[in-house]
Design a protein around this motif. Sequence first.
Motif, mmCIF file in Angstrom:
data_model
loop_
_atom_site.group_PDB
_atom_site.id
_atom_site.type_symbol
_atom_site.label_atom_id
_atom_site.label_comp_id
_atom_site.label_asym_id
_atom_site.label_seq_id
_atom_site.Cartn_x
_atom_site.Cartn_y
_atom_site.Cartn_z
ATOM 1 N N ALA A 52 21.753 62.822 6.569
ATOM 2 C CA ALA A 52 21.737 62.773 8.023
ATOM 3 C C ALA A 52 22.794 61.664 8.507
ATOM 4 N N PRO A 86 17.205 59.758 14.605
ATOM 5 C CA PRO A 86 18.046 60.762 14.735
ATOM 6 C C PRO A 86 17.307 62.188 14.547
ATOM 7 N N ASP A 110 22.462 64.438 19.714
ATOM 8 C CA ASP A 110 23.412 64.307 18.473
ATOM 9 C C ASP A 110 23.609 65.784 18.178
ATOM 10 N N MET A 148 18.445 64.759 13.165
ATOM 11 C CA MET A 148 18.482 65.368 11.992
ATOM 12 C C MET A 148 17.938 64.815 10.620
ATOM 13 N N SER A 171 27.328 67.136 18.967
ATOM 14 C CA SER A 171 28.196 66.688 18.049
ATOM 15 C C SER A 171 28.296 66.893 16.531
ATOM 16 N N GLY A 172 26.918 67.392 16.230
ATOM 17 C CA GLY A 172 26.479 67.322 14.754
ATOM 18 C C GLY A 172 26.683 65.999 13.927
ATOM 19 N N GLN A 173 26.179 64.964 14.701
ATOM 20 C CA GLN A 173 26.265 63.673 14.133
ATOM 21 C C GLN A 173 25.204 62.761 14.537
ATOM 22 N N SER A 174 24.543 62.011 13.422
ATOM 23 C CA SER A 174 23.231 60.999 13.862
ATOM 24 C C SER A 174 23.986 60.082 14.902
#
Lengths: 386, 351
Positions: free
Chosen positions: A124, A55, B54, A57, B57-60
Amino acid sequence: MAEHAAVIGIGQTDFDAKRVDVSQVGLIREAALRALKDAQLEWSDIDAVVIGKAPDMFEGVMMPELFLAEALGCVGKPMLRVHTAGSVGGSTAIVAASLVQSGIHKRVLTVSYEKQSESNAMWALSIKLPFSQTLVAGAGGFFAPLIRGYMARSGAPEDTGIRVALKDRLNALKNPVAHLKLPDVTFEMIANSPMLWDPIRYLETCPSSDGACALIIGDSAAAKQSRSHPPAWIHATQMKTEPTMFAKRDQVMPQAGLDCSAALYKKAGITDPRKEIDCAEVYVPFSWFEPMWMENLHFAPPGEGWRMTYEGATALDGDLPINMSGGVLCTNAIGASGMVRFAEAAMQVRGQAGEHQIDGAKKALGHAYGGGSQYFSMWIVGDQPL
Amino acid sequence: MRDVAIVSYAQSPSVRTQQDENEVEMLMPLIKEAVEGSGIAKQDIGFTCSGSTDYLSGQSFAFVMAVDAVGAWPPINESHVEMDGAWALYEAWIKIQCGEADSALIFSFGRSSMGETAETLGLQLDPYTLAPLKADAISLAALQARAGLDAGKWTEREMAEIAVRCRAQAKDNPDAQLSGDFETDQLLADPYLVSPLRKHDCPPVSDGAAVMVIAAEEVARKGPNPPVWIRGLEHRLDSHQPGGRDLTLSPSTSLAAQAAGVADGPIDFAELHAPFTHQEVILREALGLGPDVLINPSGGPLSGNPIMVAGLARLGESARRLWAGHGKRAVAHATSGPCLQQNLVCVLEGE
């Protein structure tokens, strides 16, 4: 119909908790330059680049391949970015292989990485969205109950996980790029380490690493020009995915993993995997996943995977060595971890694994999984074309 | 090379905010429609590939749940790119070229309404040298528009005329978010949003999803729709640094167009992923499309721009138009990254 493809260059960075000496750009270049050097090729020899990572993030950059691509000599070339959760390193290598197998390209560079020190993976993974599940305790909190499930089903001895961890941590001492090295590691040290997510102890879990892995995959002609080391021929690749919210799922023994390995062996012409495969690099982020995956990979019958660990079959001198490099337990730059498994398998059949080389390894398996065990990617490489 | 064709396509309407459905709920009816429209039994589809990010949607792992919309049981051969769905199509096309599959399901989804799209896209920038400057996607496009104005490549009036034309063309597209008849002078009377861009130069913020099925010739010929052949499919990349290239040109589009064989025959229309008005001018030049080529008959991204979907939708809208008999040979284009950094070009031919 598919063309032959082979791994003709491999490069891994040095892995560490915080590679503060390099940016993300420096990290991926370190791996790519080592792979180019290994293949004795130049940037201009590369037709396309495939980048993988977990990911976005984890570093806090949306689609970072866009800013990284230029450092991989990508301007004017095709670039793809793969993301299939934790299996991504493996999937990325498979996509790169397919660019060659399709006959579209002759030499493809593929790089996967994670630089966890630039953000916080635990955070994350723990974002709570409205009306959805949340993973409040990172990956360990998610997988611990599955391990408990395996222990209950198999009746495996309680110290199986400690034995896996000890083996992998000793193997890592033979791997020059491994992150976590504990020269004094003992069974007692692991047994006495703090319990993080029962039954996973601190020393039975993977570290957070910064690092990258690169492969150069070439067609038959490119493989024949391979000079530094012989090519690792790609015999078969396979990916499988299963759903998340589905009552029939068995997360302890996922059907996607069972199907993925079965399809892989079929493509590679393997009928007795335990006997025909010389060694394997398997994605084991928590010690207990070694016995679980031994069963999922059809190396051991259901409920018997732990015996392989217990009897030393998976040790460097066993009949099916697993994670000769020290595995994910010692080095876990998440996005790269799957590709490192694939790379280490290729290093074995090329005879370039140094101190952790298995003598005469001719056929090796690389394995990766991801998500909550929904995603699997695997390949078989050999010292001869299939 | 195997001949591969688009055999079916389904998309949601582009809307400002899809509040009632999550990603899985948006995708499920579209997957059903596309699979049924392909004439291929779902279990016979050999490969599935999706494109999403990702950060919307602000989500892993946002794509992991989306797989549930496919009904991945027994487990399926599947992959995902953190790219527009057009590149998911590229990966699927490669799998078919390898002989690993004879057909593939491609889907993508994007709900821009979950955040501030322009700012979110700003997080794509080099985190060391560009992102700290806090330039968002509109500001960067404005730099590009200004460069073209200064170079005399386009005028603010020409930009407004592109918006007027796209919105008018979108009147025939039931999935368009923004359509209707507008006056150029009226649009030019609006204040700047980020100089020299006015609101009409920018795409609407959209939620949407799209699903496509492609197949190799022997399978494609059995479907209910006449195959729309993928005659060329190429993508290339330019420098990420806005200072590292001439923003008024798109060399990666030109390279991809050349490799895909755009110039090998007449082009009846083009669907271009040009989210900003001036980018249509850049792409038209890079693709070598003459003034007679109809651009974005669907209305294009200026009338509906679901991020991660809008590129795949250009291929889908082109296929629909070819199915409807409006032309024989078309160009579909997808882009990614700041100021048209990465570009994919696809040449499509109807029967």
